[in-house]
Structure formats: C-alpha cells, structure tokens
Design a protein around this motif. Sequence first.
Motif, short mmCIF file in Angstrom:
data_model
loop_
_atom_site.label_atom_id
_atom_site.label_comp_id
_atom_site.label_asym_id
_atom_site.label_seq_id
_atom_site.Cartn_x
_atom_site.Cartn_y
_atom_site.Cartn_z
N VAL A 315 31.80 43.49 46.60
CA VAL A 315 32.07 45.96 46.04
C VAL A 315 33.38 45.45 44.97
O VAL A 315 32.32 46.29 44.09
N ASP A 316 33.82 44.69 44.91
CA ASP A 316 35.16 44.65 43.69
C ASP A 316 34.51 43.98 42.66
O ASP A 316 34.80 44.37 41.84
N GLU A 317 33.70 43.30 43.05
CA GLU A 317 33.13 42.55 41.88
C GLU A 317 32.16 43.27 40.96
O GLU A 317 32.19 43.60 39.95
N ARG A 318 31.18 44.45 41.89
CA ARG A 318 30.40 45.39 41.72
C ARG A 318 31.61 46.30 41.09
O ARG A 318 31.01 47.44 39.62
N ALA A 319 32.21 46.68 41.59
CA ALA A 319 33.25 47.84 40.83
C ALA A 319 33.99 47.94 39.47
O ALA A 319 33.30 48.49 38.51
#
Length: 402
Positions: A315-319
């Motif tokens: 999720v962080d990478e996609r954020a």
Amino acid sequence: MALNTSADAPLPVGEVSRLIGGWIDRLGAVWVEGQITQLSRRPGAGVVFLTLRDPSHDISVGVTCYRQVFDAIADVVSEGARVVVHAKPEWYAPRGQLSLRAVEIKPVGVGELLARLEQLKKSLAAEGLFAAERKKPLPFLPQLVGLVTGRASAAERDVLENARHRWPAVRFEVRNVAVQGVHAVPQVVQAVKDLDALDDVDVIIVARGGGSVEDLLPFSDEQLVRAVAACRTPVVSAIGHEPDNPLLDHVADLRASTPTDAAKKVVPDVGEEYERVRFLRDRARRCVGSFIEREERGLAHALARPSIEDPHRMVDERADHVAALLDRGRRTLGHLLDRADSELTHTHARVVALSPAATLKRGYAVLQKSDGHAVRSPDEVTADESLRARVAEGEFTVRVDV
C-alpha cells in the motif's frame, strides 16, 4: 372301500381289524430302505425281530424274518446299519399291529450310499441351494452363538474352549442332540430351527467330530439340508475332519474343516483385534501428525510471503506512485488550463478587435432603415428618408438630404 357305519350301527373291533388285514393282504411285496434300530435274535428261535426306521422322519415299522434270511447278512449287519428289505406287509389282528415279513435283506454298501449322496447333491445344486449368492456373511463379533452338537462331546469342548479363549465375553446357546443314529436327523433339524427362531442368536454352528461315512450320513440328509437353507441366521458347518464333506458343508454359509476351525472362524481373537486396533490407532496418529505438519509448513510458507508478512508495504509503495501520478496530473492539468486561458485571452482580444463595437468606438456609425437592415449603398436610400444611426455610445435619427 368305504363302510356304511354310524353311532347306532358300529362295527366291532374285530371286524375292523379283519377288514384292515384284508386290505393289507391285497398289497404286494415291496422293497423298503431304512436303518435297523432294534435287533432281537433269541437263541433257538426261528424268527428274528428287528425295527426298521426312516432316519429322515420319526417313523418306524417292525420287521420279522426267518433266521436263515437274516443269517445270510448277519456278519455285515448290526444295529444302526442301513438295509434294503424285500418284504410283504402283514397285519396282526389280535394286537392291531402292522409289520413287514422280510424274505430278503440286503445291506446298503458305502459305494451305493455315496452314489445316492452324489445324486442328491446334484439335485439340490440344481435347485440353487448351494449357490454362492445365497451365502450370508457372518457377523464380525457375534454376541450369542448357537451350537448344535453331541452332549459332552469333544466337538462341543473344542468349540467352547477355543471360542472363549479367543474372546472371553462370547456367549453360547447350546443344543445337545444325537449326532449319529436314527434320532440324529430330527433332533439336529429341530435344534437348528429352534436356534434360528431366537432373535439373539447371531450365528449357528453345527459341529461333530470325525467318523465313518455311515456315522456322518445324518448331515447329508435332505431334510437337514433344506432346513439349513431356510435359516435366516448364518450357519457354519463343522462336521468331521478336513477330508469329510457332507452335504451340510455345501448348503451352510461357511464350512469349517473342524470344530476348532469353526471357533476360529466365527469368533475373532481378542489379542489380534487389540493389535489391529493399536496398529490402526498408530497409523491414524501418524496420518494426523503428517497432516498437521504439512498444514503448518503451508501456513508458515504463506505467512512468509511479503503480502502477508508486511501487508502495508504494498500500500505504501502504491501510495507514493499514486502521489506522483496525482502531482503529475495536477501539473499537466495546470499547464492545460494555463494554455487554454492564454488562448482564450488571445481569442477574446481578437474577437474584441474585430467586433462592430470596437469599430464604432473608433468613430464609425451604422445606418439602419426602419426595418433594421443596414444601409450598404447610397442607392438603398431616398431623399428625406429617416434612418437610424448607431454609434458607440448609442443611436439617433438622421434624414437623407440629396
């Protein structure tokens, strides 16, 4: 022929006996087969008395013969032997007794008995009494075993001791019967029927020790074979030894070579069953342990996957990617808006510069007739015609002067 009698006109006993004797006298000589049950040879007497019995039915008839008739077979015939008698029925009026006067007696040999048994075997097999599909399976652990055997016989002892040694809790319903001789067939048949009628009996064993062909003949009797075939309870035949093969073996649901073998086949061994249970329990434990270990490895492998170990990392990478796309979108949209605003300003300036209002502001006027059409040529107006002049700040009326 029928007699005309009534309560008022009865016949004397002597007359009835005389008439019966007359009817019997008209019968011819017959060949009769049976088993000798009683034999009386009085010293010095010229007549021998014996009783001939049907081993399949509880029926006997007395036989008399001259001593010389019986002496011809005296060395090979005794009580219990099967014989064929050529005799004429006789009626002894004083006692009202039927007997047979024998003129010839022949012993039934073993070969002849075996031939008759083979013929009976083929006949019963043709009826389907020996068919494999009729055989009923024995229960795994019978709670109550019916036993048909001789009283205090070795066969009874072998079955009871071996069965209880294998499974101490097993119970028996014992029927002691004659296992050879003239009374064997009816007693064994009745015992089998009685045990079959008991709902608690799970299996029936018919047991007897070894013996000669003549001794085992009751267990090849047609009446007994049909009685066993009609049983709803599984029947085990344990007659004689391994070479013995009475017809009961063929109709029974299971043949045991000996009474001891019958006990082993009917009752499971508690030690063997305990070992089997232990083996199956250990096998089940190993199977369950292997299954749990396999599932634990699969769970550990699943937990080691990045998506499970750190679910927020994706999720962080996609954020960050989404934020970059959002910023890029904002910049692109800003550039598009700035360009559109510039183009709009430029277009607006051109429109303003080219609009009639701008022309009017530079001092020009538009002449319109009364119908609103603009005047474009002097030929379109006449003298003294009133026109409307539109200027940047408003309009006014003028008149044409030619």
